[in-house]
Design a protein around this motif. Structure first.
Motif, PDB file in Angstrom:
ATOM      1  N   UNK A 189       0.853  -1.180   0.000  1.00  0.00           N
ATOM      2  CA  UNK A 189       0.000   0.000   0.000  1.00  0.00           C
ATOM      3  C   UNK A 189       0.889   1.230   0.000  1.00  0.00           C
ATOM      4  N   UNK A 190       0.605   2.153  -0.899  1.00  0.00           N
ATOM      5  CA  UNK A 190       1.319   3.420  -0.939  1.00  0.00           C
ATOM      6  C   UNK A 190       0.309   4.540  -0.736  1.00  0.00           C
ATOM      7  N   UNK A 191       0.640   5.438   0.174  1.00  0.00           N
ATOM      8  CA  UNK A 191      -0.206   6.602   0.432  1.00  0.00           C
ATOM      9  C   UNK A 191       0.685   7.831   0.307  1.00  0.00           C
ATOM     10  N   UNK A 192       0.349   8.729  -0.611  1.00  0.00           N
ATOM     11  CA  UNK A 192       1.192   9.905  -0.849  1.00  0.00           C
ATOM     12  C   UNK A 192       0.662  11.159  -0.147  1.00  0.00           C
ATOM     13  N   UNK A 193      -0.250  10.960   0.778  1.00  0.00           N
ATOM     14  CA  UNK A 193      -0.849  12.087   1.478  1.00  0.00           C
ATOM     15  C   UNK A 193      -2.187  12.490   0.895  1.00  0.00           C
ATOM     16  N   UNK A 194      -2.451  12.070  -0.321  1.00  0.00           N
ATOM     17  CA  UNK A 194      -3.726  12.370  -0.972  1.00  0.00           C
ATOM     18  C   UNK A 194      -4.407  11.133  -1.550  1.00  0.00           C
ATOM     19  N   UNK A 195      -3.624  10.247  -2.135  1.00  0.00           N
ATOM     20  CA  UNK A 195      -4.193   9.106  -2.846  1.00  0.00           C
ATOM     21  C   UNK A 195      -3.491   7.820  -2.418  1.00  0.00           C
ATOM     22  N   UNK A 196      -4.170   6.714  -2.661  1.00  0.00           N
ATOM     23  CA  UNK A 196      -3.613   5.407  -2.322  1.00  0.00           C
ATOM     24  C   UNK A 196      -3.404   4.582  -3.590  1.00  0.00           C
ATOM     25  N   UNK A 197      -2.405   3.702  -3.507  1.00  0.00           N
ATOM     26  CA  UNK A 197      -2.129   2.748  -4.568  1.00  0.00           C
ATOM     27  C   UNK A 197      -1.929   1.386  -3.923  1.00  0.00           C
ATOM     28  N   UNK A 198      -2.540   0.359  -4.504  1.00  0.00           N
ATOM     29  CA  UNK A 198      -2.321  -1.015  -4.070  1.00  0.00           C
ATOM     30  C   UNK A 198      -1.609  -1.755  -5.183  1.00  0.00           C
ATOM     31  N   UNK A 199      -0.626  -2.519  -4.815  1.00  0.00           N
ATOM     32  CA  UNK A 199       0.111  -3.286  -5.809  1.00  0.00           C
ATOM     33  C   UNK A 199       0.410  -4.657  -5.230  1.00  0.00           C
TER      34      UNK A 199
ATOM     35  N   UNK B 211     -10.852  -8.028 -12.246  1.00  0.00           N
ATOM     36  CA  UNK B 211      -9.399  -7.877 -12.194  1.00  0.00           C
ATOM     37  C   UNK B 211      -9.089  -6.403 -12.456  1.00  0.00           C
ATOM     38  N   UNK B 212      -8.442  -5.758 -11.477  1.00  0.00           N
ATOM     39  CA  UNK B 212      -8.200  -4.319 -11.603  1.00  0.00           C
ATOM     40  C   UNK B 212      -7.032  -3.886 -10.736  1.00  0.00           C
ATOM     41  N   UNK B 213      -6.564  -2.698 -11.036  1.00  0.00           N
ATOM     42  CA  UNK B 213      -5.523  -2.029 -10.262  1.00  0.00           C
ATOM     43  C   UNK B 213      -6.165  -0.870  -9.506  1.00  0.00           C
ATOM     44  N   UNK B 214      -5.603  -0.544  -8.349  1.00  0.00           N
ATOM     45  CA  UNK B 214      -5.953   0.691  -7.646  1.00  0.00           C
ATOM     46  C   UNK B 214      -4.700   1.544  -7.698  1.00  0.00           C
ATOM     47  N   UNK B 215      -4.723   2.585  -8.540  1.00  0.00           N
ATOM     48  CA  UNK B 215      -3.566   3.467  -8.712  1.00  0.00           C
ATOM     49  C   UNK B 215      -3.993   4.907  -8.478  1.00  0.00           C
ATOM     50  N   UNK B 216      -3.353   5.542  -7.504  1.00  0.00           N
ATOM     51  CA  UNK B 216      -3.702   6.918  -7.143  1.00  0.00           C
ATOM     52  C   UNK B 216      -5.206   7.066  -6.914  1.00  0.00           C
ATOM     53  N   UNK B 217      -5.755   6.102  -6.207  1.00  0.00           N
ATOM     54  CA  UNK B 217      -7.175   6.044  -5.826  1.00  0.00           C
ATOM     55  C   UNK B 217      -8.126   5.801  -7.000  1.00  0.00           C
ATOM     56  N   UNK B 218      -7.606   5.652  -8.201  1.00  0.00           N
ATOM     57  CA  UNK B 218      -8.432   5.405  -9.384  1.00  0.00           C
ATOM     58  C   UNK B 218      -8.410   3.912  -9.723  1.00  0.00           C
ATOM     59  N   UNK B 219      -9.508   3.421 -10.255  1.00  0.00           N
ATOM     60  CA  UNK B 219      -9.593   2.027 -10.680  1.00  0.00           C
ATOM     61  C   UNK B 219      -9.166   1.928 -12.141  1.00  0.00           C
ATOM     62  N   UNK B 220      -8.229   1.057 -12.402  1.00  0.00           N
ATOM     63  CA  UNK B 220      -7.800   0.771 -13.779  1.00  0.00           C
ATOM     64  C   UNK B 220      -8.098  -0.706 -14.030  1.00  0.00           C
ATOM     65  N   UNK B 221      -8.982  -0.964 -14.956  1.00  0.00           N
ATOM     66  CA  UNK B 221      -9.396  -2.336 -15.226  1.00  0.00           C
ATOM     67  C   UNK B 221      -8.300  -3.086 -15.962  1.00  0.00           C
ATOM     68  N   UNK B 222      -8.118  -4.321 -15.572  1.00  0.00           N
ATOM     69  CA  UNK B 222      -7.144  -5.200 -16.215  1.00  0.00           C
ATOM     70  C   UNK B 222      -7.905  -6.269 -16.990  1.00  0.00           C
ATOM     71  N   UNK B 223      -7.215  -6.938 -17.857  1.00  0.00           N
ATOM     72  CA  UNK B 223      -7.861  -7.953 -18.689  1.00  0.00           C
ATOM     73  C   UNK B 223      -8.289  -9.175 -17.889  1.00  0.00           C
ATOM     74  N   UNK B 224      -9.279  -9.859 -18.395  1.00  0.00           N
ATOM     75  CA  UNK B 224      -9.753 -11.102 -17.777  1.00  0.00           C
ATOM     76  C   UNK B 224      -8.676 -12.168 -17.957  1.00  0.00           C
ATOM     77  N   UNK B 225      -8.473 -12.972 -16.926  1.00  0.00           N
ATOM     78  CA  UNK B 225      -7.474 -14.043 -16.994  1.00  0.00           C
ATOM     79  C   UNK B 225      -8.144 -15.380 -17.277  1.00  0.00           C
TER      80      UNK B 225
END
Length: 148
Positions: free
Chosen positions: A55-65, A78-92
């Motif tokens: 988990x990364x928190x830059x004081x404003x947004x979070x990222x999970x990796x 299947x998705x990413x959480x980057x700078x608090x935004x959802x980025x959809x990833x492809x189906x596996x």
């Protein structure tokens, strides 16, 4: 309805009922939780550990990796959480899911074998220091006794 972003909420305990669009983060228990962003309503738990998620928190947004793959849910989202935004990833595929799980297990085995080895090395070093301390004490006492 799909969620586009997650608002973070630092809590001591993860609440029983989760709000849509909120990522609950318990630093005390190294865990984050949120409702699946696809809208299915399932609770997603992400342990924050060296072998699970970071988990990364830059004081404003979070990222999970790494990405979140809900392979046990019907939605299999299947998705990413980057700078608090959802980025959809492809189906596996089933093969990719199985390989991903296998790789996760290997990473955990490597990580924990390193930890065990460090503990073994540390214990061995402690024994060596103790042995050296005793032998130095013995020789020091012997030299002092005979006036060297």
């Amino acid at each position: 309805m799909k969620t586009k972003s997650l608002r973070h909420s630092f809590v001591k305990y993860i609440p029983e009922t989760l709000e849509d669009g909120v990522l609950y983060i318990s630093i005390d228990y190294c865990t984050a939780a949120h409702k699946c962003v696809c809208g299915c309503g399932n609770k997603v738990i992400t342990p924050i550990t060296p072998t699970d998620w970071e988990l990364t928190f830059n004081g404003e947004a979070i990222t999970l990796s790494p990405s979140i793959g809900n392979w046990s849910f019907d939605c299999q989202s299947h998705y990413w959480v980057k700078n608090s935004e959802i980025q959809w990833a492809g189906k596996w595929s089933r093969y990719e899911i199985d390989e991903g799980r296998r790789n996760d297990q290997i990473k955990k085995q490597i990580h924990f074998s390193k930890v065990d080895n460090l503990a073994d090395v540390s214990a061995e070093n402690e024994k060596n220091i103790t042995r050296q301390g005793h032998s130095q004490g013995f020789w020091r006492k012997l030299f002092q006794r005979f006036g060297f």
